[in-house]
Each structure stands twice: as C-alpha cells, then as structure tokens.
Design an enzyme around this catalytic site. Structure first.
Site, mmCIF file in Angstrom:
data_model
loop_
_atom_site.group_PDB
_atom_site.id
_atom_site.type_symbol
_atom_site.label_atom_id
_atom_site.label_comp_id
_atom_site.label_asym_id
_atom_site.label_seq_id
_atom_site.Cartn_x
_atom_site.Cartn_y
_atom_site.Cartn_z
ATOM 1 N N ASP A 18 4.464 -3.542 7.660
ATOM 2 C CA ASP A 18 3.760 -2.267 7.829
ATOM 3 C C ASP A 18 2.616 -2.385 8.842
ATOM 4 O O ASP A 18 1.990 -3.432 8.964
ATOM 5 C CB ASP A 18 3.217 -1.811 6.471
ATOM 6 N N HIS A 35 6.509 -0.078 17.287
ATOM 7 C CA HIS A 35 7.753 -0.531 16.657
ATOM 8 C C HIS A 35 8.426 -1.610 17.519
ATOM 9 O O HIS A 35 8.982 -2.576 17.003
ATOM 10 C CB HIS A 35 8.706 0.643 16.438
ATOM 11 N N LEU A 130 20.062 -19.495 7.477
ATOM 12 C CA LEU A 130 19.207 -18.432 6.935
ATOM 13 C C LEU A 130 20.006 -17.147 6.801
ATOM 14 O O LEU A 130 20.751 -16.771 7.714
ATOM 15 C CB LEU A 130 18.018 -18.191 7.891
HETATM 16 C C1 IPE Z 1 6.992 0.936 4.196
HETATM 17 O O1 IPE Z 1 6.051 1.401 5.056
HETATM 18 C C2 IPE Z 1 8.348 0.977 4.855
HETATM 19 C C3 IPE Z 1 8.576 0.007 5.905
HETATM 20 C C4 IPE Z 1 7.767 -0.945 6.265
HETATM 21 C C5 IPE Z 1 9.835 0.125 6.564
HETATM 22 P P1 IPE Z 1 5.582 2.932 5.061
HETATM 23 O O2 IPE Z 1 4.545 3.036 6.097
HETATM 24 O O3 IPE Z 1 6.740 3.821 5.196
HETATM 25 O O4 IPE Z 1 5.004 3.093 3.606
HETATM 26 P P2 IPE Z 1 3.858 4.058 3.096
HETATM 27 O O5 IPE Z 1 4.168 5.421 3.616
HETATM 28 O O6 IPE Z 1 2.584 3.533 3.618
HETATM 29 O O7 IPE Z 1 3.931 3.952 1.628
HETATM 30 C C1 IPE Z 2 6.087 0.143 9.580
HETATM 31 O O1 IPE Z 2 5.035 0.555 10.369
HETATM 32 C C2 IPE Z 2 7.418 0.410 10.223
HETATM 33 C C3 IPE Z 2 8.168 1.506 9.635
HETATM 34 C C4 IPE Z 2 7.849 2.173 8.569
HETATM 35 C C5 IPE Z 2 9.386 1.884 10.323
HETATM 36 P P1 IPE Z 2 4.453 2.040 10.269
HETATM 37 O O2 IPE Z 2 5.101 2.852 11.323
HETATM 38 O O3 IPE Z 2 4.527 2.554 8.906
HETATM 39 O O4 IPE Z 2 2.944 1.760 10.679
HETATM 40 P P2 IPE Z 2 1.671 2.518 10.097
HETATM 41 O O5 IPE Z 2 1.650 2.269 8.623
HETATM 42 O O6 IPE Z 2 1.831 3.959 10.422
HETATM 43 O O7 IPE Z 2 0.527 1.876 10.794
HETATM 44 MG MG MG Z 3 3.207 2.465 7.340
#
Ligand code: IPE
Ligand code: IPE
Ligand code: MG
Length: 241
Positions: A18, A35, A130
């Site tokens: 995240d 990303h 892995l």
């Molecule tokens: C969790 O992150 C999902 C992934 C890392 C793919 P999110 O950014 O979607 O989760 P929330 O919204 O903070 O709970």
């Molecule tokens: C996690 O990073 C990746 C996905 C959920 C696809 P985020 O895109 O949720 O990053 P933040 O949480 O907005 O910083």
């Molecule tokens: Mg996020």
C-alpha cells in the site's frame, strides 16, 4: 546461501503493498507512475525472497474494493499487469519462480486472462524455488463466500459429507493458493487488513511499515524477515520459559 530453516525465516509471506498513490503525490507524479514504481519494487522483493529461501510470496495487487477507483487508474493498473508479465516472465523462469494469479480474474477481461494463463504455464517447473502468488480482484470475504457455495454444491452432490467439513475443507476449496501465511507485511502506514486473505492469515505475524510501498527497500524486507525470526510463535500452547 541463506537458508530459511537455519535463520528461522518465514516460509509463507504475504504483502499488502500500500502507498503507491500517496508516494506519487509526494513526488509530484501521476498516480499511475506510483503504481509503475510499485511494480519495480516487486521485482526486488521477489529476488530477495528467492535469495532467502522463502517458499511462497503472496502479493495483494488489486482488491475487490479497488473496482471503485477511477476508470483511468484501473486501466493503468491493467496495463501494468500486462507489461509486467511481458517484461518479467523470462526472468522469473530463469530464477525458478512459479507465478499464480488468484481472485475474480474473469472480471479483468479475456486479454488479461490469456496473459495470466500464459505466464502461469510458462513459469511452472518441476523444482520451483519460489511460488509467487498475485491477488488480483481478490477479497477475503468474497473468497469465503465462494468456498461456501462450492462446498455446499459438493454436499448436495454427495461428494462431501456435511459432518466431515473442517478447516482443511475450507482451505482446499479456496482459490487462495497458500493455506497459511506466516508473516504478513503492510506498507503505507495503515493498520488494517483491507479484506486480504482473512482465512489464511489466522496465525500470521503482522508487521506494519510506515513507508509507502515504492520506498520499501530490500533492507526493510530483510529486517521484517529477521524480526519475524525472533518472535515466539505459540499457537495457543504453553511453552516453557
Ligand atoms: C489494499 O490497499 C489493497 C492493495 C494493496 C491492493 P487499499 O489502498 O485498497 O486499502 P484501503 O482502501 O486503504 O483499505
Ligand atoms: C496500493 O497503493 C496499490 C493498489 C491498491 C492497487 P494505493 O494506490 O492504495 O496507494 P495509496 O494508499 O492511495 O497511497
Ligand atoms: Mg491504499
């Protein structure tokens, strides 16, 4: 070479990657660039996992709830999945890393499904070092619902005896390719699970990292593995102190 048994490192690691969005904003970049950077980090962590004898690495790439994001962002992520497969399949093959995708994959469309099947077929070998599992369109709750439906159908078809349903039945009928996560890492600073795996993290050690995923380094990862190795895992038992 480092050996997970000697070092007491985890066998099965899960990561909630995240913070890509906030990293992009912090660096005055587009969300999609966050990303993209995130995918580069995956490459390093996979390499470290192979080096340190981790058996499986399960990565949360896209959740069921992430379908609620803007279309442009979803399309950018889809494009990145295809690019990552194109760029990395050969390298993964060489490193003996077996890819497996899980979640509601059909919601991503035929082009991505075909790519996924290709990547999975290409990377299966006799002696994998892995197992790299990618959660795509996954939600832990949805997976449990799917298991309930599947097991119910088998009960109706008399393939499963209702009285013999147990934890193993659930795990066996789940789309999640790993039964038990030993170490779960979440980057990005939030202390929540966000619907990742659920059933398989029942006894996972959880490490929350403040850094955004694109800033997560090999050193950070090795520290998590090391910290895990120092934890006393009791599984409910009374150990002698
Ligand atoms: C969790 O992150 C999902 C992934 C890392 C793919 P999110 O950014 O979607 O989760 P929330 O919204 O903070 O709970
Ligand atoms: C996690 O990073 C990746 C996905 C959920 C696809 P985020 O895109 O949720 O990053 P933040 O949480 O907005 O910083
Ligand atoms: Mg996020």
């Amino acid at each position: 070479m480092a050996n997970s048994n000697i070092k007491n490192y985890p066998k099965n690691v899960g990561i909630i990657m995240d913070g890509n969005g906030r990293w992009a904003i912090k660096n005055s970049l587009k969300i999609s660039q966050g990303h993209k950077k995130g995918v580069e980090i995956v490459r390093n962590i996979v390499e470290d996992s192979v080096k340190h004898g981790i058996e499986s690495l399960t990565l949360y790439a896209f959740s069921s709830e992430n379908w609620n994001r803007p279309k442009a962002e979803i399309n950018a992520i889809k494009k990145l999945v295809v690019e990552a497969i194109n760029d990395q399949v050969e390298e993964l093959k060489e490193k003996k890393v077996a890819l497996k995708f899980f979640g509601h994959l059909d919601e991503f469309g035929k082009k991505i499904l075909d790519k996924i099947k290709y990547a999975e077929n290409e990377t299966q070998t006799e002696k994998n070092k892995l197992n790299l599992n990618i959660a795509l369109g996954h939600g832990g709750q949805q997976d449990i619902v799917d298991v309930i439906k599947k097991v119910s159908q088998k009960v109706i078809a008399k393939e499963i005896d209702l009285n013999k349903i147990n934890v193993k039945t659930v795990l066996k009928n789940s789309s999640v390719p790993v039964d038990e996560i030993d170490l779960l890492i979440r980057t990005g600073g939030d202390k929540r699970i966000s619907n990742f795996l659920l059933y398989q993290i029942a006894y996972a050690e959880i490490i929350f990292i403040k850094k955004y995923w694109p800033d997560f380094t090999s050193k950070d990862y090795i520290k998590c593995l090391y910290d895990f190795s120092k934890v006393s895992r009791r599984f409910g038992k009374r150990l002698n102190y």
